[in-house]
Enzyme design. Sequence first.
Site, PDB file in Angstrom:
ATOM      1  N   GLU A 110      -5.953   7.140  -3.968  1.00  0.00           N
ATOM      2  CA  GLU A 110      -5.651   8.442  -2.824  1.00  0.00           C
ATOM      3  C   GLU A 110      -6.803   9.428  -2.902  1.00  0.00           C
ATOM      4  O   GLU A 110      -7.425  10.102  -1.823  1.00  0.00           O
ATOM      5  CB  GLU A 110      -4.303   9.107  -2.968  1.00  0.00           C
ATOM      6  CG  GLU A 110      -3.690   9.746  -1.989  1.00  0.00           C
ATOM      7  CD  GLU A 110      -3.164   8.844  -0.871  1.00  0.00           C
ATOM      8  OE1 GLU A 110      -3.953   8.596   0.013  1.00  0.00           O
ATOM      9  OE2 GLU A 110      -1.940   8.225  -0.774  1.00  0.00           O
TER      10      GLU A 110
ATOM     11  N   CYS B 290       0.830  -1.363   0.100  1.00  0.00           N
ATOM     12  CA  CYS B 290       0.035  -0.108   0.073  1.00  0.00           C
ATOM     13  C   CYS B 290       0.903   1.275  -0.090  1.00  0.00           C
ATOM     14  O   CYS B 290       1.598   1.541  -1.036  1.00  0.00           O
ATOM     15  CB  CYS B 290      -0.939   0.032   1.202  1.00  0.00           C
ATOM     16  SG  CYS B 290      -2.434   1.048   0.860  1.00  0.00           S
ATOM     17  N   HIS B 291       0.977   2.188   1.047  1.00  0.00           N
ATOM     18  CA  HIS B 291       1.831   3.265   1.230  1.00  0.00           C
ATOM     19  C   HIS B 291       3.168   2.800   1.633  1.00  0.00           C
ATOM     20  O   HIS B 291       4.284   3.572   1.578  1.00  0.00           O
ATOM     21  CB  HIS B 291       1.274   4.326   2.085  1.00  0.00           C
ATOM     22  CG  HIS B 291       0.060   5.155   1.644  1.00  0.00           C
ATOM     23  ND1 HIS B 291      -1.174   4.563   1.939  1.00  0.00           N
ATOM     24  CD2 HIS B 291       0.017   6.097   0.966  1.00  0.00           C
ATOM     25  CE1 HIS B 291      -1.879   5.424   1.179  1.00  0.00           C
ATOM     26  NE2 HIS B 291      -1.338   6.215   0.598  1.00  0.00           N
TER      27      HIS B 291
END
Length: 230
Positions: free
Chosen positions: A167, A135-136
């Site tokens: 996002e 993910c991030h």
Amino acid sequence: MARKILIVLTSHKELGNSGKPTGWYLPELAHPYDIFKAADYEMTFASPLGGVAPLDPGSVEAFAQDASSVSFVQNHAALWENTAKLSSFLGKADEFDALFYPGGHGPMFDLAVDADSQQLIAEFVAKGKVVSAVCHGPAVFVNVALPGTGEPLLKGKEVTGFSNVEEDQAQKTEYMPFLLEDRLNEVSGGKYVKAAEPWGVKVVVDGKLITGQNPASAHGVGEAIVKAVG
């Protein structure tokens, strides 16, 4: 002999200067944890500051119906509330089989620019170990240089991570220090890839580098790590 994995969580708990809480994202640790546990992995938890690694409360709410996430919160708080300091693992890549970074928005603010984290990743890569994030979490790779050459770790590597569309849909774009999709695409030389639809599962394995796009990809990332470690 049990396989050993070092799991690094963010220490960052605020979404930019918004006053909104953030941290690491629950299913992105809970789902791989289940995979690692089933594979009899020995897990060690670290964060830049050590101590409590902040859990994003929004992820607890969003995954309140997810059995894996609920179980993790109820039974394993000691794991993220007593993390070791990340810097204490420098020079110890030989002691582990893999390195894993769960996401959440926190890593965008601290781990993406953390010099100790960058050195840790470079050391694991130099030792031929699996390095992974979801993910991030792949934000941790964007500023890592390869030992010896100084070339970006991601140069020419196929990679994924949280997309710009995701996002926007999460309504967090305005708070981000950079857009992860854009930066991953830039550093890799246009090798960023993503699922056909937002929030779809996407796991990318490029040699010993494993990345996942979003929360739905966390389970697959856990499986890919176990497979790559062997």
